[in-house]
Design an enzyme around this catalytic site. Structure first.
Site: not given
Ligand code: UGA
Length: 500
Positions: A11, A34, A93-94, A222, A227, A278, A281
């Site tokens: 994935g 997979d 891991t949903p 993590k 969070a 991410c 959850k």
């Molecule tokens: C997030 C973390 O940033 C990663 O470090 C982590 O590894 C990953 O989860 C994971 O656990 O696998 P991701 O979910 O891909 O990454 O995306 P982000 O860029 O963090 O954005 C998350 C959400 O926050 C999006 O909806 C984005 O639009 C929103 N966001 C982000 C905001 O509303 N404002 C911001 O300033 C930044």
């Protein structure tokens, strides 16, 4: 000496991770397995099952290696486990959908099944690495399952090595990690296993970025990292609500607070709420962890981060209604962007889902365009009632989606939606930050080229074809209000009061 690495799960984590290890370690054979045959077929084709800038380039480069391609995508799970020295668990891991912890706890069913297969099949010592986000304490449970289920005499060491990549920048994050956490048992064999894994990362990561700790701390780090990031965004979104009520400007507040280096301005961009696979959850899992430890005040504290995010999404729909004379029944509303953020086709917990549902329920016709998300995905996510279904329309260009619209809502910050000034400003920021500079050029940025090759939205012609008064709702605060005011549009962003 590590010769074979198997990633279980092809994935968002397993595919790119396997590709980057193979790319950086040509003498290690990497197999990504997979049970989903069609997903594996996609990885083996030119149309990868996910969109990530730069990924297709590095896979193509590995496949073109003169001596030997060291990256295989396969459904032969048992064979790959049998041959592996290191097994990376990259399994989803949903959030649990039933029983105790439903809606909050992480479901470990898929991980447990994979671990049982490892115990069944392994005939040699294995290092088993948790890459997936898991509840704290899972490493020792995996160790127990492996030892109790193993038929041979082989030894297992379980490491927690959480992934910190973000969708849309996966390849860059993997090649240039901010840190690599390795959690191991506090035993000599545990430390040796951690050292073996560290040796792999050291091929492309500076040693001081590799941090070793116990497994619980790595697992908690993590959950806590996600969070804390989600909490920052919820905090700024809570302030955006105050700004809207009192005629302050959230962007000025971010500048005012973020200029303090202790606060900084990253992850403080106010919008329609956070989504993705991410944050939702992992924050829920932290709430569940705190509750199950009897720490109710701690649980309530983190739960407020989730509630704030829900509120931000609901408030945006109410704001659209409020600006449009409290009635959108029979109106056409275009929604530009459906993925949870730009540069990804992922729609998991995308704020657009709640937005589209909220607007459909009010009787509007919703015309969606997203450059990367398919119509079937959008329909599955929104799952409209029979009544609403005909009023949900999906288009393959922004022009078509916006034709004859009463309002356009920008829901994802795709670059092609930017106004010319905003585009210029972000290029300047990228130049200052070195994006597309030498650091990322080493992987090629095929995806980035695909984006820049796509047609930029021509806002002049879109506004010309809208009904009057034309409303632009900017859910990502990415457009220039001045630009739209010059076009005689009613522009409404997040975090400042609106005249309409
Ligand atoms: C997030 C973390 O940033 C990663 O470090 C982590 O590894 C990953 O989860 C994971 O656990 O696998 P991701 O979910 O891909 O990454 O995306 P982000 O860029 O963090 O954005 C998350 C959400 O926050 C999006 O909806 C984005 O639009 C929103 N966001 C982000 C905001 O509303 N404002 C911001 O300033 C930044």
């Amino acid at each position: 000496m590590i010769q074979n690495i198997t990633c279980i799960g092809a994935g968002f984590v397993g595919g790119p991770l396997g590709a980057v290890i193979a790319y950086r370690c040509p003498n290690i054979s990497v197999t990504v397995v997979d049970k989903n045959a069609s997903r594996i077929d996609s990885w083996n084709s030119d149309a990868l099952p996910m969109y990530e800038p730069g990924l297709s380039d590095i896979i193509a480069e590995i496949r073109q290696r003169k001596n030997m391609c060291n990256l295989v995508f396969s459904c032969e799970i048992e064979k790959a486990i049998h041959e592996a020295d290191i097994i990376m668990l990259c399994i989803d891991t949903p959030t649990k959908k039933f029983g105790i912890g439903s809606g909050m706890a992480l479901d470990l069913g898929h991980i447990q099944a994979a671990v049982r297969t490892i115990a069944d099949v392994a005939t040699t010592d294995k290092i088993v690495v948790e890459k997936s986000t898991v509840p704290c304490g899972t490493a020792s449970r995996i160790q127990d399952l492996l030892v109790s289920g193993s038929k041979g005499n082989c030894k297992f060491e379980v490491l927690s090595n959480p992934e910190f990549l973000s969708e849309g920048t996966t390849v860059t994050d993997l090649l240039h990690p901010s840190r690599v956490l390795i959690g191991c048992q506090r035993t000599e064999t545990g430390r040796q296993a951690a050292e073996k894994l560290a040796e792999i990362y050291k091929r492309w990561t500076s040693p001081e970025l590799i941090i070793t700790m116990d497994q619980w701390s790595a697992e908690l780090s993590k959950l806590a990292s996600n969070a804390l990031l989600a909490q920052r965004i919820s905090s700024i979104n809570s302030l955006s609500a105050i700004c809207e009520a009192v005629d302050a400007n959230i962007d000025s507040v971010v500048e005012g607070c973020g200029s303090d280096p202790r606060i900084g301005n990253k992850m403080l961009h106010s919008g329609i709420g956070w989504g993705g696979s991410c944050f939702p959850k992992d924050v829920a899992a932290l709430v569940y962890l705190a509750r199950s430890l009897g720490l109710n005040t701690v649980a309530n504290y983190w739960n407020a981060v989730l509630e704030m995010n829900e509120d931000q999404q609901t408030r945006f729909v109410k704001r659209i209604l409020g600006c449009m004379q409290r009635c959108i029944n029979g109106k056409n509303i275009a929604v530009l962007g459906f993925s949870f953020k730009k540069d990804t086709s992922d729609t998991k917990h995308s704020p657009s889902i709640k937005l589209v549902r909220g607007l459909l329920v009010e009787g509007a016709t919703i015309c969606v365009y997203d450059p990367m998300v398919s119509e079937s995905q959008i329909r599955t996510d929104v799952s409209p009632s029979k009544d609403d279904s005909t009023r949900l329309r999906v288009f393959s260009t922004a022009d078509e989606a916006c034709a004859n619209a009463d309002a356009v809502v920008v829901a994802t910050e795709w670059d092609e939606f930017k106004t010319p000034e905003a585009l210029l400003a972000s290029h300047q920021v990228n130049l200052i930050n070195g994006v597309n500079g030498s650091e990322t050029n080493d992987v090629g940025m095929n995806g980035a080229h695909e984006i820049s090759a796509r047609k930029k939205v021509d806002w002049h012609s879109i506004v010309d074809n809208m009904k009057q008064p034309a409303f632009i709702f900017d859910g990502r605060n990415m457009l220039s209000s001045q630009y739209f005011e010059n076009l005689s549009c009613r522009y409404v962003g997040i975090g400042y009061s609106s005249r309409w």
